[in-house]
Design a protein around this motif. Structure first.
Motif, PDB file in Angstrom:
ATOM      1  N   LEU A  10       0.841  -1.194   0.000  1.00 19.95           N
ATOM      2  CA  LEU A  10       0.000   0.000   0.000  1.00 19.95           C
ATOM      3  C   LEU A  10       0.879   1.248   0.000  1.00 19.95           C
ATOM      4  N   PRO A  11       0.332   2.399  -0.391  1.00 24.66           N
ATOM      5  CA  PRO A  11       1.138   3.629  -0.419  1.00 24.66           C
ATOM      6  C   PRO A  11       1.740   3.945   0.955  1.00 24.66           C
ATOM      7  N   ALA A  12       2.861   4.641   0.938  1.00 25.64           N
ATOM      8  CA  ALA A  12       3.578   4.989   2.172  1.00 25.64           C
ATOM      9  C   ALA A  12       2.716   5.798   3.127  1.00 25.64           C
ATOM     10  N   ASP A  13       1.796   6.611   2.596  1.00 22.63           N
ATOM     11  CA  ASP A  13       0.948   7.444   3.453  1.00 22.63           C
ATOM     12  C   ASP A  13      -0.444   6.832   3.659  1.00 22.63           C
ATOM     13  N   TYR A  14      -0.596   5.550   3.341  1.00 19.57           N
ATOM     14  CA  TYR A  14      -1.896   4.880   3.468  1.00 19.57           C
ATOM     15  C   TYR A  14      -2.308   4.823   4.935  1.00 19.57           C
ATOM     16  N   ASP A  15      -3.549   5.104   5.211  1.00 19.80           N
ATOM     17  CA  ASP A  15      -4.085   5.036   6.569  1.00 19.80           C
ATOM     18  C   ASP A  15      -4.370   3.569   6.906  1.00 19.80           C
ATOM     19  N   MET A  16      -3.505   2.947   7.678  1.00 18.74           N
ATOM     20  CA  MET A  16      -3.642   1.530   7.992  1.00 18.74           C
ATOM     21  C   MET A  16      -4.862   1.236   8.858  1.00 18.74           C
ATOM     22  N   GLU A  17      -5.481   2.282   9.391  1.00 11.65           N
ATOM     23  CA  GLU A  17      -6.738   2.082  10.126  1.00 11.65           C
ATOM     24  C   GLU A  17      -7.820   1.537   9.191  1.00 11.65           C
ATOM     25  N   ILE A  18      -7.719   1.813   7.909  1.00 12.01           N
ATOM     26  CA  ILE A  18      -8.676   1.265   6.931  1.00 12.01           C
ATOM     27  C   ILE A  18      -8.580  -0.256   6.907  1.00 12.01           C
ATOM     28  N   ILE A  19      -7.371  -0.775   6.939  1.00 17.86           N
ATOM     29  CA  ILE A  19      -7.179  -2.234   6.951  1.00 17.86           C
ATOM     30  C   ILE A  19      -7.626  -2.808   8.291  1.00 17.86           C
ATOM     31  N   ARG A  20      -7.295  -2.129   9.369  1.00 18.29           N
ATOM     32  CA  ARG A  20      -7.732  -2.614  10.685  1.00 18.29           C
ATOM     33  C   ARG A  20      -9.256  -2.705  10.748  1.00 18.29           C
ATOM     34  N   GLU A  21      -9.942  -1.719  10.217  1.00 19.86           N
ATOM     35  CA  GLU A  21     -11.409  -1.727  10.211  1.00 19.86           C
ATOM     36  C   GLU A  21     -11.934  -2.834   9.299  1.00 19.86           C
ATOM     37  N   ARG A  22     -11.286  -3.032   8.178  1.00 20.17           N
ATOM     38  CA  ARG A  22     -11.671  -4.115   7.260  1.00 20.17           C
ATOM     39  C   ARG A  22     -11.626  -5.456   7.992  1.00 20.17           C
ATOM     40  N   VAL A  23     -10.537  -5.695   8.723  1.00 16.58           N
ATOM     41  CA  VAL A  23     -10.389  -6.962   9.442  1.00 16.58           C
ATOM     42  C   VAL A  23     -11.391  -7.045  10.589  1.00 16.58           C
ATOM     43  N   ARG A  24     -11.602  -5.939  11.312  1.00 17.09           N
ATOM     44  CA  ARG A  24     -12.600  -5.942  12.409  1.00 17.09           C
ATOM     45  C   ARG A  24     -13.992  -6.296  11.886  1.00 17.09           C
ATOM     46  N   SER A  25     -14.338  -5.765  10.720  1.00 16.36           N
ATOM     47  CA  SER A  25     -15.700  -5.967  10.218  1.00 16.36           C
ATOM     48  C   SER A  25     -15.867  -7.246   9.396  1.00 16.36           C
ATOM     49  N   ARG A  26     -14.783  -7.780   8.821  1.00 15.77           N
ATOM     50  CA  ARG A  26     -14.910  -8.939   7.934  1.00 15.77           C
ATOM     51  C   ARG A  26     -14.112 -10.170   8.368  1.00 15.77           C
ATOM     52  N   GLY A  27     -13.177  -9.999   9.281  1.00 19.40           N
ATOM     53  CA  GLY A  27     -12.305 -11.108   9.658  1.00 19.40           C
ATOM     54  C   GLY A  27     -13.043 -12.341  10.141  1.00 19.40           C
ATOM     55  N   HIS A  28     -14.133 -12.135  10.842  1.00 17.89           N
ATOM     56  CA  HIS A  28     -14.895 -13.259  11.388  1.00 17.89           C
ATOM     57  C   HIS A  28     -15.528 -14.138  10.308  1.00 17.89           C
ATOM     58  N   LEU A  29     -15.609 -13.645   9.071  1.00 17.91           N
ATOM     59  CA  LEU A  29     -16.289 -14.390   8.008  1.00 17.91           C
ATOM     60  C   LEU A  29     -15.599 -15.715   7.677  1.00 17.91           C
ATOM     61  N   LEU A  30     -14.325 -15.859   8.012  1.00 20.38           N
ATOM     62  CA  LEU A  30     -13.631 -17.123   7.767  1.00 20.38           C
ATOM     63  C   LEU A  30     -13.461 -17.951   9.040  1.00 20.38           C
ATOM     64  N   ASP A  31     -14.067 -17.505  10.127  1.00 17.65           N
ATOM     65  CA  ASP A  31     -13.933 -18.229  11.396  1.00 17.65           C
ATOM     66  C   ASP A  31     -14.536 -19.630  11.353  1.00 17.65           C
ATOM     67  N   ASP A  32     -15.374 -19.908  10.337  1.00 17.20           N
ATOM     68  CA  ASP A  32     -15.939 -21.251  10.210  1.00 17.20           C
ATOM     69  C   ASP A  32     -15.824 -21.782   8.778  1.00 17.20           C
ATOM     70  N   PHE A  33     -14.825 -21.313   8.024  1.00 15.67           N
ATOM     71  CA  PHE A  33     -14.641 -21.735   6.639  1.00 15.67           C
ATOM     72  C   PHE A  33     -14.110 -23.166   6.610  1.00 15.67           C
ATOM     73  N   ASP A  34     -14.914 -24.081   6.098  1.00 19.85           N
ATOM     74  CA  ASP A  34     -14.570 -25.501   6.076  1.00 19.85           C
ATOM     75  C   ASP A  34     -13.307 -25.746   5.248  1.00 19.85           C
ATOM     76  N   GLY A  35     -12.341 -26.433   5.825  1.00 13.49           N
ATOM     77  CA  GLY A  35     -11.107 -26.772   5.141  1.00 13.49           C
ATOM     78  C   GLY A  35      -9.951 -25.830   5.421  1.00 13.49           C
TER      79      GLY A  35
END
Length: 194
Positions: A10-35
């Motif tokens: 990502l760009p050097a000045d990218y706000d990494m809080e965007i990625i943190r929020e992405r993971v907070r809101s979507r990370g759980h979606l693979l918590d039960d991914f079979d395989g």
């Protein structure tokens, strides 16, 4: 077992809080991914742990290669492509996996180190030495999980370790873990994989 990683720089000045929020809101979606054995949602942040770049770089250990294929052709990865473009996906044959003494602790970091097999070396000997190192590493305080994988196209070994706290500098490239999805961690074969 298969190991897999893609790294989106990502760009050097990218706000990494965007990625943190992405993971907070979507990370759980693979918590039960079979395989899926485990997915460590990793980031590198410029100026942290020696990183010269900002990057989103999750690492996966798959218990089932068909699940890896389902993921790469499914909705979850379509979201990555939609938001960042289609990244190159590295994947490796699993050679070894072992839980460490910190397996019950949520990991805060992972490390990845790639080492080429010397052209004049016997691959079996180099791999045996690397396996012995991972067996020893697996007993180290603070280790959650360690794995070793092989890229037979480039004849490289990939050393992956999840850490309860910060990864030591000597461990390789260091990543912060924002979330761990581990629905099939118990299905990952333990020890040597052949």
């Amino acid at each position: 077992m298969h190991a897999m990683q893609y790294e989106i720089t990502l760009p050097a000045d990218y706000d990494m809080e965007i990625i943190r929020e992405r993971v907070r809101s979507r990370g759980h979606l693979l918590d039960d991914f079979d395989g899926l054995g485990l997915k460590a949602y990793g980031i590198r942040e410029r100026g942290t742990d020696g990183s010269p770049v900002n990057a989103y770089a999750p690492f996966y250990l798959w218990a089932d290669p068909q699940a890896m294929n389902r993921f790469l052709t499914g909705d979850g990865f379509r979201g990555v492509i939609r938001d960042f473009g289609r990244p190159a996906v590295q994947h490796w044959q699993g050679l070894f996996h072992r839980a460490g003494p910190a397996r019950e602790t949520a990991p805060r970091a992972f490390s990845r180190r790639t080492t080429p097999l010397p052209a004049d070396a016997d691959p079996a000997t180099v791999i045996a030495d690397a396996l012995a190192g991972h067996e020893e590493l697996a007993g180290t305080d603070g280790v959650h999980t360690t794995a070793l994988a092989l890229d037979p196209r480039h004849w490289e070994l990939v050393h992956f370790t999840l850490w309860a706290d910060a990864a030591p500098e000597a461990a390789g490239v260091r990543y912060q873990v924002l979330h761990l999805s581990a629905p099939g961690i118990g299905r990952l074969a333990t020890g040597r994989q052949w």
